[in-house]
Design a protein around this motif. Structure first.
Motif, short mmCIF file in Angstrom:
data_model
loop_
_atom_site.label_atom_id
_atom_site.label_comp_id
_atom_site.label_asym_id
_atom_site.label_seq_id
_atom_site.Cartn_x
_atom_site.Cartn_y
_atom_site.Cartn_z
N CYS A 102 0.84 -1.22 0.00
CA CYS A 102 0.00 0.00 0.00
C CYS A 102 0.87 1.26 0.00
CB CYS A 102 -0.92 0.02 1.22
SG CYS A 102 -2.19 -1.24 1.19
N LYS A 285 -2.66 7.16 5.95
CA LYS A 285 -3.14 6.83 4.61
C LYS A 285 -4.65 7.02 4.43
CE LYS A 285 -0.76 5.03 1.64
NZ LYS A 285 0.00 5.68 0.54
N GLU A 290 -11.24 3.29 4.77
CA GLU A 290 -10.44 3.41 3.53
C GLU A 290 -9.20 2.50 3.61
OE1 GLU A 290 -11.52 8.11 2.63
OE2 GLU A 290 -9.70 7.61 3.74
N CYS A 291 -8.60 2.46 4.80
CA CYS A 291 -7.36 1.68 4.95
C CYS A 291 -7.67 0.18 4.87
CB CYS A 291 -6.67 2.04 6.27
SG CYS A 291 -5.95 3.70 6.19
N MET A 294 -8.02 -0.64 1.28
CA MET A 294 -6.71 -0.69 0.61
C MET A 294 -6.04 -2.04 0.86
SD MET A 294 -4.59 2.76 1.38
CE MET A 294 -5.64 4.04 1.90
#
Ligand code: URA
Length: 432
Positions: A102, A285, A290-291, A294
């Protein structure tokens, strides 16, 4: 103050100054403070405790007893992760490549197995050819080139901790919150990462047996790291039952690769996704949701598995084994552990299973013991599963003469019941 007076001060419940802690710790490292004096002082700490400020000072003194690694030649935020130890706890092998895929750099130092718990470095060395002792130049160059390296902790890091831990191990002073917090955080501060995610395991297979103790330890470690200018968070994860189904060095590498290929067991996959997401959050991030997305995406598109292979290749490992597990060193023999009755598995004590795998040769019974990388256990039935008499509970791998003792150890932690036990959470809390 003489060391005698400092031991007496802690015995009587006193609080040490930084200078006093330096006298004790640095004196122990230099040999002026004898083992028996350090052992007496640590037992006094065990019984009397320490204030949080005292523990933070102790941590800093221990960190400065060795090299303080400067990771600034590696641009960007470096994130580290540390588990307080577990059985079948192979999360680093999954989340380090996930986070690196990532775009967050991982320059990580890991440990070997300790007691009934396994260690990432032993697992990595089961991949033939893998080097886990890189020079600082090689380590930095690899992280700058591919964003990821996991190596063994260098000898020079937190020298005091190494000596103190060896003494705690034989004087019944391991499970003491200020001593564990200073031991772990001194190594993490000295290792130089900007952000640290702590995985504080809780349950029979962990050093902390209850959630309350684990939260207390997590809060203290987060406070110490924050006080020293690091971004720190801690997850409290379950370790009453081993994580995943495989325990043992190459067995755990195989299961980790399965997670990276998107076909790992549900419990291990879920804990890894939560750990990776929290590391990405610490690295700035995005939001937790969202993380997590990812982390899921780099598993789904194969880039996390590719990153893992890139790391092993860079460290000399034969990555063909990661695609074709039959190329791993094979166990001498295998053995099926059969259920003696019908019923639900109500308890599957992780510490006993970890000890059984040590007896099989997956861990060391004493310092320096060689490992059998192929030895270990695959669990077919875990807590909450129903089993019929005669069904296989687990497969043991290793030398045939070790199966009997390992089976007795495994069975001593097994409880059957008529009722399905309540499902335990995989993650109890996030401490920030
Ligand atoms: N792990 C460590 O590094 N130190 C402890 O004291 C306990 C677990």
């Amino acid at each position: 103050m003489r060391i005698y007076d400092l031991i007496a001060k802690k015995r009587d419940g006193g609080t040490h100054t930084r200078e006093e802690l330096e006298t004790i710790v640095n004196g122990f490292v230099s040999g002026e403070v004898a083992d028996y004096q350090m052992a007496a002082w640590m037992m006094a700490v065990y019984l009397r405790g320490m204030t949080n400020e005292e523990t933070a000072e102790l941590t800093d003194v221990m960190a400065h007893s060795g090299v303080m690694v400067d990771l600034s030649p590696i641009p960007g935020i470096k994130v580290d992760k540390h588990s307080t130890g577990g059985v079948g706890d192979k999360t680093t092998l999954v989340i380090a490549p996930v986070v690196a895929a990532c775009g967050v750099k991982i320059a990580k130092m890991s440990g070997r197995g300790l007691g009934h718990t396994g260690g990432t470095i032993d697992k990595m060395e089961s991949v033939p050819g893998t080097r886990t002792a890189l020079s600082q130049e090689e380590f930095f160059a690899q992280v700058n080139k591919i964003g990821l390296s996991v190596i063994g902790q260098s000898e020079g890091i937190a020298v005091a901790d190494k000596k103190m831990y060896a003494l705690r191990d034989v004087t019944a002073t391991v499970s003491c919150i200020p001593l564990i917090a200073s031991s772990i955080m001194s190594k993490k501060l000295a290792s130089g990462s900007d952000a640290i995610l702590l995985d504080v395991t809780t349950g029979t297979g962990a050093f902390m047996k209850t959630v309350d103790q684990s939260i207390e330890l997590a809060e203290l470690m987060v406070a110490i790291g924050t006080h020293h200018g690091r971004r720190v968070a801690a997850m409290i994860t379950d370790m009453d039952t081993p994580l995943g189904r495989n325990i043992g060095n190459s067995l755990e590498v195989m299961e980790s690769m399965d997670v990276l290929k998107g076909k790992g067991p549900a419990d291990l996959t879920e804990v890894c996704l939560q750990l990776a997401a929290n590391m990405l959050v610490l690295a700035g991030k995005g939001t937790p949701a969202e993380c997590r997305a990812m982390a899921q995406a780099v598993i789904a598109d194969g880039s996390a598995f590719a990153k893992c292979k890139e790391m092993f290749a860079a460290q000399g490992g034969d990555t063909r084994v990661l695609d074709d597990y039959s190329l791993f060193e094979q166990p001498a023999a295998s053995f099926e552990l059969l259920a003696e009755q019908d019923g639900y598995i109500v308890a599957n004590d992780a510490e006993k299973i970890g000890s059984a795998s040590v007896l099989l040769g997956a861990g060391r019974q004493k310092k320096g013991d060689p490992l059998d990388f192929a030895a270990g256990i695959t669990l077919h039935k875990k807590r909450g599963d129903y089993v019929h008499k005669g069904e296989s509970l687990a497969t043991f791998y290793g030398a045939a003469d070790k199966f009997e003792a390992a089976a007795a150890e495994y069975r001593s932690g097994l409880v059957y019941g008529a009722e399905k036990p309540e499902e335990a959470p995989l993650v109890y809390a996030l401490v920030t």
